[in-house]
Design a protein around this motif. Structure first.
Motif, PDB file in Angstrom:
ATOM      1  N   GLU A   1      11.588   5.500   2.297  1.00 44.57           N
ATOM      2  CA  GLU A   1      12.123   6.023   3.590  1.00 44.57           C
ATOM      3  C   GLU A   1      13.604   5.241   3.785  1.00 44.57           C
ATOM      4  O   GLU A   1      14.536   5.901   3.542  1.00 44.57           O
ATOM      5  CB  GLU A   1      11.567   6.442   4.602  1.00 44.57           C
ATOM      6  CG  GLU A   1      10.704   7.891   4.590  1.00 44.57           C
ATOM      7  CD  GLU A   1      11.549   9.014   3.348  1.00 44.57           C
ATOM      8  OE1 GLU A   1      12.659   9.546   4.072  1.00 44.57           O
ATOM      9  OE2 GLU A   1      11.306   9.162   2.875  1.00 44.57           O
TER      10      GLU A   1
ATOM     11  N   ASP B   1       1.118  -1.158  -0.149  1.00 46.05           N
ATOM     12  CA  ASP B   1      -0.049  -0.121   0.154  1.00 46.05           C
ATOM     13  C   ASP B   1       1.042   1.794  -0.402  1.00 46.05           C
ATOM     14  O   ASP B   1       1.838   1.272   0.278  1.00 46.05           O
ATOM     15  CB  ASP B   1      -1.087   0.330   1.534  1.00 46.05           C
ATOM     16  CG  ASP B   1      -2.098  -0.804   0.829  1.00 46.05           C
ATOM     17  OD1 ASP B   1      -2.789  -0.641   0.120  1.00 46.05           O
ATOM     18  OD2 ASP B   1      -2.622  -1.582   2.022  1.00 46.05           O
ATOM     19  N   VAL B   2      -0.039   2.118  -0.796  1.00 43.46           N
ATOM     20  CA  VAL B   2       0.908   3.398  -0.367  1.00 43.46           C
ATOM     21  C   VAL B   2       1.477   3.801   1.341  1.00 43.46           C
ATOM     22  O   VAL B   2       2.869   4.573   0.671  1.00 43.46           O
ATOM     23  CB  VAL B   2       0.240   4.883  -1.047  1.00 43.46           C
ATOM     24  CG1 VAL B   2       0.013   4.544  -3.145  1.00 43.46           C
ATOM     25  CG2 VAL B   2      -0.997   5.271  -0.896  1.00 43.46           C
ATOM     26  N   THR B   3       1.462   3.890   1.776  1.00 40.38           N
ATOM     27  CA  THR B   3       1.933   4.029   3.276  1.00 40.38           C
ATOM     28  C   THR B   3       2.597   3.076   3.563  1.00 40.38           C
ATOM     29  O   THR B   3       3.589   4.158   4.113  1.00 40.38           O
ATOM     30  CB  THR B   3       0.604   4.394   4.138  1.00 40.38           C
ATOM     31  OG1 THR B   3       0.166   3.148   4.328  1.00 40.38           O
ATOM     32  CG2 THR B   3      -0.327   5.248   3.632  1.00 40.38           C
ATOM     33  N   ILE B   4       2.718   2.520   3.587  1.00 38.37           N
ATOM     34  CA  ILE B   4       3.376   1.347   3.743  1.00 38.37           C
ATOM     35  C   ILE B   4       4.886   1.089   2.275  1.00 38.37           C
ATOM     36  O   ILE B   4       6.253   0.756   2.376  1.00 38.37           O
ATOM     37  CB  ILE B   4       3.216  -0.086   3.415  1.00 38.37           C
ATOM     38  CG1 ILE B   4       2.084  -0.115   4.156  1.00 38.37           C
ATOM     39  CG2 ILE B   4       4.451  -0.900   4.040  1.00 38.37           C
ATOM     40  CD1 ILE B   4       1.857  -0.289   5.983  1.00 38.37           C
ATOM     41  N   GLN B   5       3.902   1.592   1.244  1.00 36.89           N
ATOM     42  CA  GLN B   5       5.838   1.657  -0.194  1.00 36.89           C
ATOM     43  C   GLN B   5       6.446   3.143   0.567  1.00 36.89           C
ATOM     44  O   GLN B   5       7.270   3.413   0.554  1.00 36.89           O
ATOM     45  CB  GLN B   5       4.833   2.021  -1.573  1.00 36.89           C
ATOM     46  CG  GLN B   5       5.761   2.973  -2.022  1.00 36.89           C
ATOM     47  CD  GLN B   5       5.089   2.902  -3.736  1.00 36.89           C
ATOM     48  OE1 GLN B   5       4.975   2.157  -3.702  1.00 36.89           O
ATOM     49  NE2 GLN B   5       4.910   4.287  -3.807  1.00 36.89           N
ATOM     50  N   ALA B   6       5.385   3.934   1.038  1.00 31.41           N
ATOM     51  CA  ALA B   6       6.723   5.586   1.588  1.00 31.41           C
ATOM     52  C   ALA B   6       7.803   4.456   2.639  1.00 31.41           C
ATOM     53  O   ALA B   6       8.064   5.113   2.775  1.00 31.41           O
ATOM     54  CB  ALA B   6       5.400   6.462   1.956  1.00 31.41           C
ATOM     55  N   GLN B   7       7.176   3.855   3.487  1.00 26.67           N
ATOM     56  CA  GLN B   7       7.753   3.879   4.603  1.00 26.67           C
ATOM     57  C   GLN B   7       9.240   3.162   3.796  1.00 26.67           C
ATOM     58  O   GLN B   7      10.620   3.048   4.254  1.00 26.67           O
ATOM     59  CB  GLN B   7       7.284   2.987   5.092  1.00 26.67           C
ATOM     60  CG  GLN B   7       6.806   3.305   6.520  1.00 26.67           C
ATOM     61  CD  GLN B   7       5.689   2.098   7.316  1.00 26.67           C
ATOM     62  OE1 GLN B   7       6.156   0.668   7.271  1.00 26.67           O
ATOM     63  NE2 GLN B   7       5.213   2.566   8.155  1.00 26.67           N
TER      64      GLN B   7
END
Lengths: 336, 352
Positions: free
Chosen positions: A200, A191-197
């Motif tokens: 990073e 998911d996008v929020t996990i992708q962002a993690q």
């Protein structure tokens, strides 16, 4: 990244062919690229463009038959990987080249603990004892941001979430301190929020460890955020290659241009209609004799149907160093 | 329909709950429930596209399926075109089906590999009309023209088509009975970037031509910005924010909507290097055991004491914008529900 630095990985004229009952499929056609120390090379393309097959060919991960690496050189630390014996190649995999796959669920073995799977390359390639490997495995898990690392070594893959599993995959890939990390769509299943993690995390690890990374994706947004240089693939070939800002601000190949326009933006002007690339990606049967994009290209002319364009630099620097493109139309400068 | 000429709602969802029981032990007793959708209310107006976004497991697909009563609802009502389909008797429901259709995510799995394209597109006609063969064939051809499939391919099988073309077959099948309302459940997720735009443009053309109403379920926030008139952001079985498209993307109000939008990478290196991301810590809690209070309180960067105790209600905090968050308790004027009176002021609005 000084231009002069010797590349850690240098791939020249790689050709991979699949033999099928319906004839030969030329999945990778004369692909050349290099990777400088500490650099992140983004590889963009649709499914079937040959980006994954290229990377798997490098380290002999394709089953043969049907796959056959027909030509090319893959130089890593002065050795040509394509000439190595299977056993020598096994030494390279994991130790010198780390691989992170798209789907963290299917690339971890469900019946072994996570600790077990991180310790395996450590004991195999680094000659560590079990106790040493366990300490190092816990360090690695902590490095990729898994809390309570020591305890989590005893967990099984199904006890982790998707994002956590991808962190474990990265820990395994990093275990032996590889020179090159190949990440094949590492965030596509997330998911996008996990992708962002995860993005990073990779940025952070790059600063800490300084390894060179090849990041394969179809998501231009991800590439824009992390790559130094981008290679665009279409129909088994590199159609354009440039530093990331140059590619986004001055795309040359009609495919790159169209691709950048088909993706709607999150900010900025909202187009009434999306730009479309008509038609379907090509089927790569037989030796390529013409431009793979010709059937969908708005600018195709006679020459495109008769001759497969070679990569040509547009900024006076050698091909692969600056901005190059494989296109008769844009090389002609007809578009201004 | 951004022109403000909003018509009456075609779909009205109130307090929709969809709980799936968990059975365990030797006797397979019910030991709990996965609260996939836990109290969701919204309207979809005639001719508009409502985008429904969220991460995997947030319940967005379950909402889509429940709206067509592909599940028996646990609680709540779904009024489509004046009839509550949650309580319709089987016979009446069957008569209702032609008005509401679905386009599925995976065009490979949702088409029967042993049926020809003509048979797939014509199947709804076999089921719901008494037409003769000639009339049906004529309609199938008409549908194939509408979605841009060559008539010559009518007798081919799904495996002979590419992903984008297969999705066109799925769309043609959904259109067969002249529906008013179509649930598009991640219709482009399985397609390549260059093919996605083709399918989205087709959906938009069809909407203009046939006056369709869409619920567009997707995790692709950029694409939803393109296609939707209003957008609902779901988190863990509930709606966090429901706002008009421009307002949401310009200034998301709910902290989750804000984090979600900030996590989407933009194809622009200059902007990417400047961007300040909100990185959410941790993972989504299990819907079988959601946290007490606000369901986002475990990951919210702006969490307050009250969030861990009291569940926020979805309330209209600005004209047309519904948010379920305690940060906006003062704006909402107590606990209103969609449609309640709107307060004028807001804390963050005008200065930006």
């Amino acid at each position: 990244m000084p231009d002069g630095a010797a590349p850690v990985l240098d791939v020249r004229g790689l050709k991979t062919v699949f033999r099928t009952r319906g004839g030969e499929i030329h999945a990778v056609n004369s692909v050349s690229f290099h990777l400088r120390p500490g650099e992140l090379l983004g590889v963009v393309g649709e499914s079937g463009s040959g980006k994954s097959v290229t990377m798997m060919s490098l380290i002999g991960l394709l089953p043969s038959p049907p796959a056959e690496v027909r030509a090319g050189e893959v130089l890593l630390g002065g050795r040509d990987l394509l000439k190595l014996q299977p056993r020598e190649l096994q030494e390279v995999r994991g130790a010198k080249v780390g691989f992170v796959f798209q789907d963290p669920m299917t690339s971890l073995n469900p019946v072994f603990t996570v600790g077990n799977q991180i310790m395996e390359p450590l004991m195999k390639h680094m000659g560590m004892s079990k106790a040493q490997a366990e300490t190092r495995a816990a360090e690695l898990l902590a490095l990729v941001g898994i809390p309570d690392a020591k305890k989590r070594l005893k967990s099984y893959p199904h006890q982790f979430s998707g994002g956590m599993r991808q962190r474990v995959m990265i820990a395994i890939a990093l275990a032996c301190d590889p020179d090159v990390l190949i990440a094949d769509e590492p965030t596509t299943a997330l998911d996008v929020t996990i992708q962002a993690q995860i993005i990073e995390l990779v940025k952070e690890l790059r600063q800490k460890l300084g390894m060179a990374i090849v990041w394969i994706t179809h998501d231009l947004g991800v590439i824009a955020g992390i790559a130094d240089r981008v290679m665009v693939m279409y129909g088994g070939q590199v159609v354009e290659q440039a530093p990331v800002r140059e590619l986004f601000s001055n795309p040359q190949h009609p495919y790159t241009r169209a691709l950048l326009k088909t993706v709607p933006s999150l900010t900025g002007e909202r187009a009434a209609r999306l730009e479309v690339i008509q038609g379907q990606p090509p089927i790569l049967a037989g030796e390529p004799v013409a431009c793979p994009f010709r059937a969908r290209c708005a600018h195709a002319f006679d020459r495109c149907h008769a001759e497969n364009p070679l990569r040509r630099a547009i900024d006076g620097r050698p091909v692969g160093q600056g901005h190059d493109v494989a296109c008769h139309w844009s090389a002609g400068g007809a578009h201004g | 329909m951004a022109d403000g000429a909003m018509k009456s709602p075609l779909v009205q969802v109130r307090g929709l709950k969809m709980h799936f029981p968990i059975h365990a032990g030797l006797l397979r007793r019910k030991v709990g429930a996965v609260k996939a959708v836990d109290g969701v209310s919204f309207d979809i107006f005639e001719g508009e596209t409502l985008g429904l976004v969220g991460e995997s497991g947030c319940g967005k697909s379950t909402v889509g399926r429940a709206l067509l009563r592909l599940y028996e609802l646990t609680e709540g009502s779904v009024v489509i075109d004046g009839e509550d389909i949650a309580t319709l008797a089987p016979d009446a429901l069957r008569k209702k089906r032609p008005t509401m259709q679905m386009v599925f995510q995976d065009p490979q799995a949702s088409l029967n590999p042993r049926m020809t394209v003509a048979a797939i597109i014509g199947e709804p006609l076999d089921e719901h009309t008494g037409w003769d063969a000639a009339k049906k064939t004529a309609r199938v051809y008409e549908l194939m023209d509408q979605v841009g499939l060559n008539r010559r391919f009518a007798n081919r099988y799904p495996h002979e088509f590419s992903g984008g073309q297969r999705q066109r077959i799925g769309i043609a099948r959904a259109l067969a009975l002249n529906p008013k309302f179509i649930v598009c459940d991640e219709p482009i997720a399985a397609l390549d970037v260059s093919i996605q735009a083709q399918v989205v443009n087709l959906l938009e053309d069809l909407q203009d031509r046939l006056g369709l109403t869409y619920l567009f379920i997707s995790h692709d926030l950029s694409m939803v910005r393109h296609i939707a008139d209003r957008v609902a952001v779901m988190y863990l079985g509930q709606i966090a924010e429901l706002s008009p498209r421009e307002a949401l993307y310009a200034r998301p109000l709910h902290p989750y909507a804000e984090a979600l939008l900030s996590a989407v990478p933009e194809p622009d290196p200059t902007m990417e290097s400047r961007r300040q991301r909100i990185i959410l810590k941790g993972d989504v809690p299990s819907p079988a055991n959601p946290p007490k209070g606000c369901n986002f309180c475990t990951r919210c960067p702006k969490v307050m004491a009250v969030c861990r105790e009291v569940e926020p209600r979805l309330a209209e905090v600005e004209p047309g914008r519904f948010v379920a968050c305690h940060l906006f308790d003062n704006n909402a004027g107590g606990q209103a529900s969609p449609g309640a009176e709107v307060r004028e002021h807001n804390q963050q609005g005008e200065q930006r």
